[in-house]
Design an enzyme around this catalytic site. Structure first.
Site, mmCIF file in Angstrom:
data_model
loop_
_atom_site.group_PDB
_atom_site.id
_atom_site.type_symbol
_atom_site.label_atom_id
_atom_site.label_comp_id
_atom_site.label_asym_id
_atom_site.label_seq_id
_atom_site.Cartn_x
_atom_site.Cartn_y
_atom_site.Cartn_z
ATOM 1 N N HIS A 34 0.981 -1.103 0.024
ATOM 2 C CA HIS A 34 0.068 0.032 -0.183
ATOM 3 C C HIS A 34 0.948 1.271 -0.050
ATOM 4 O O HIS A 34 1.276 1.922 1.119
ATOM 5 C CB HIS A 34 -0.952 0.046 1.085
ATOM 6 C CG HIS A 34 -2.123 0.988 1.161
ATOM 7 N ND1 HIS A 34 -3.074 0.838 1.997
ATOM 8 C CD2 HIS A 34 -2.188 2.235 0.726
ATOM 9 C CE1 HIS A 34 -3.937 1.944 1.841
ATOM 10 N NE2 HIS A 34 -3.209 3.045 1.109
ATOM 11 N N HIS A 58 1.278 4.772 -2.627
ATOM 12 C CA HIS A 58 0.623 5.527 -3.852
ATOM 13 C C HIS A 58 2.182 6.205 -4.061
ATOM 14 O O HIS A 58 2.660 7.073 -3.327
ATOM 15 C CB HIS A 58 -0.035 6.763 -3.346
ATOM 16 C CG HIS A 58 -1.524 5.901 -2.642
ATOM 17 N ND1 HIS A 58 -2.652 5.737 -3.296
ATOM 18 C CD2 HIS A 58 -1.528 5.525 -1.291
ATOM 19 C CE1 HIS A 58 -3.589 5.387 -2.715
ATOM 20 N NE2 HIS A 58 -2.986 5.251 -1.358
ATOM 21 N N HIS A 72 -9.783 0.831 -1.451
ATOM 22 C CA HIS A 72 -9.519 1.381 -0.106
ATOM 23 C C HIS A 72 -11.195 1.376 0.611
ATOM 24 O O HIS A 72 -12.033 1.784 -0.067
ATOM 25 C CB HIS A 72 -9.096 3.058 -0.025
ATOM 26 C CG HIS A 72 -7.817 3.191 -0.272
ATOM 27 N ND1 HIS A 72 -7.103 2.811 -1.321
ATOM 28 C CD2 HIS A 72 -6.761 3.827 0.059
ATOM 29 C CE1 HIS A 72 -5.826 3.055 -1.552
ATOM 30 N NE2 HIS A 72 -5.543 4.058 -0.300
ATOM 31 N N GLU A 119 -11.357 2.951 5.908
ATOM 32 C CA GLU A 119 -10.102 4.060 6.367
ATOM 33 C C GLU A 119 -10.931 5.123 7.310
ATOM 34 O O GLU A 119 -11.064 5.152 8.519
ATOM 35 C CB GLU A 119 -9.447 4.607 5.412
ATOM 36 C CG GLU A 119 -8.394 5.748 5.726
ATOM 37 C CD GLU A 119 -7.587 6.332 4.644
ATOM 38 O OE1 GLU A 119 -8.103 6.388 3.527
ATOM 39 O OE2 GLU A 119 -6.622 6.966 4.782
ATOM 40 N N ASP A 153 1.501 4.055 2.745
ATOM 41 C CA ASP A 153 0.656 4.871 2.296
ATOM 42 C C ASP A 153 1.223 6.040 1.286
ATOM 43 O O ASP A 153 1.413 5.783 0.015
ATOM 44 C CB ASP A 153 -0.306 5.221 3.160
ATOM 45 C CG ASP A 153 -1.915 5.434 2.683
ATOM 46 O OD1 ASP A 153 -2.149 5.436 1.546
ATOM 47 O OD2 ASP A 153 -2.495 6.153 3.279
#
Ligand code: HPA
Ligand code: ZN
Length: 335
Positions: free
Chosen positions: A19, A21, A195, A198, A276
């Protein structure tokens, strides 16, 4: 076990990152260098001023600045340089395999060609020090029609993708909004992730599984609010790609001591640790591992389990997967 020994173990153990980005790995220094290279003027006078703006209160306040940061990416080499920097940094943390998200719509909306972006990211992965796969994410604040158009743009590059995902503003954009595009991606043989849970409710985790038929849930930490869902995730061993520093920075948890990673593991869930958007949230993989191991009563057994989970959850062929699991077990047998 003395704490510094455990800290050394979590840093040195082989691990996969699932995970990340890639646009969230763009460090302020590189944002400034690329802005200068491309003749773009930024709204911030200095690297320090930009970094000082990284004071987020929730997901949206982060996304606004994250999309602005990505606007310096213009040429194929820019995407290459960003990705190469991440891969080198990940390798330094003993990440041996990464499955990397990218957000094509952030770039195509600005007039950047799909091929410019994917060729730069892909070439860096080919040249990189670790194995890497690419997961194309659809922006959920945009329409499903726009996601379908993005999938069309991606078709000539199908071989360069291992899967698709769903990111951006979660609340009010449930997974089922993207049912048709995910069904089409499934037909194409792409792996599916989203996702969910969250900031959004546990129901979004359920619909990501039931409507989109995703194989992993990104974040998913709010699952514990629903006992039946938690049992299901444990029974089906659905992987959760948890991002501890992100969760604290975006105020999903008040502090790291309140993070539910240990509760997820205790519930029998296949939880993993990930970064992330490391340039924005204060750290890469080992920073995330150290933050949770410092704040929570986690042991060497948990470290081995988290390392194993990262490979169990990865989209690797069975032989590669077993090879990495054996590598983890050999590492723990020798320390
Ligand atoms: N959540 C949703 N969208 C994102 C994130 C995230 O944590 N990071 C980058 N895009
Ligand atoms: Zn994310």
């Amino acid at each position: 076990m003395p704490n510094d020994q455990l800290r050394a173990i979590v840093q040195q153990m082989p691990k996969a990152e699932l995970h990340i980005h890639i646009e969230g790995s763009l460090e302020p220094e590189l944002i400034f260098a690329l802005a200068q290279r491309n003749g773009i003027s930024l709204a911030y006078p200095s690297v320090d001023a930009l970094r000082a703006a990284y004071a987020f209160t929730d997901l949206q306040s982060f996304l606004d600045i994250y999309y602005a940061g990505a606007s310096v990416l213009i040429k194929e080499q820019d995407f290459y340089d960003m990705t190469a920097a991440y891969l080198a940094r990940a390798a330094a943390d003993n990440v041996v395999h990464a499955e990397i998200f990218f957000d094509p719509q952030t770039h195509t909306e600005r007039g950047i060609a799909f091929e410019t972006m994917i060729n730069g990211i892909w070439r860096a992965c080919q040249d990189g020090p670790i194995s890497a796969g690419l997961i194309m994410c659809f922006l959920r604040h945009l329409s499903e029609e726009e996601a379908l158009a993005t999938l069309e743009d991606a078709l000539p590059f199908r071989d360069k993708l291992i899967g698709v995902g769903l990111d951006s503003s979660e609340q009010g954009h449930p997974p089922e909004k993207f049912a048709r595009v995910f069904a089409r991606c499934r037909q194409l043989g792409l792996h599916l992730v989203a996702h969910a849970g969250e900031e959004g409710p546990p129901a979004y985790i359920s619909t990501a599984l039931d409507v989109l038929q995703v194989e992993r849930i990104d974040h998913g930490v709010r699952c514990l609010e629903d006992a039946a869902l938690t049992s299901r995730l444990a029974r089906e061993q659905v992987a959760l790609t948890v991002c501890p520093l992100s969760n604290v920075k975006l105020r999903v948890f008040g502090d790291m001591g309140s993070h539910n990673l240990l509760d997820l593991l205790d519930a029998g869930l296949l939880a993993t640790v990930n970064s992330d958007d490391p340039a924005y949230f204060g750290g890469y993989m080992n920073d995330n591992f150290l933050a949770v191991f410092d704040a929570l009563p986690l042991s060497r057994v948990h470290a081995q389990r988290l390392a194993r989970n990262s490979f169990l959850a990865a989209f690797l062929d069975p032989v590669q997967k077993q090879g990495y699991l054996d590598e983890v077990d050999r590492f723990f047998a020798t320390i």
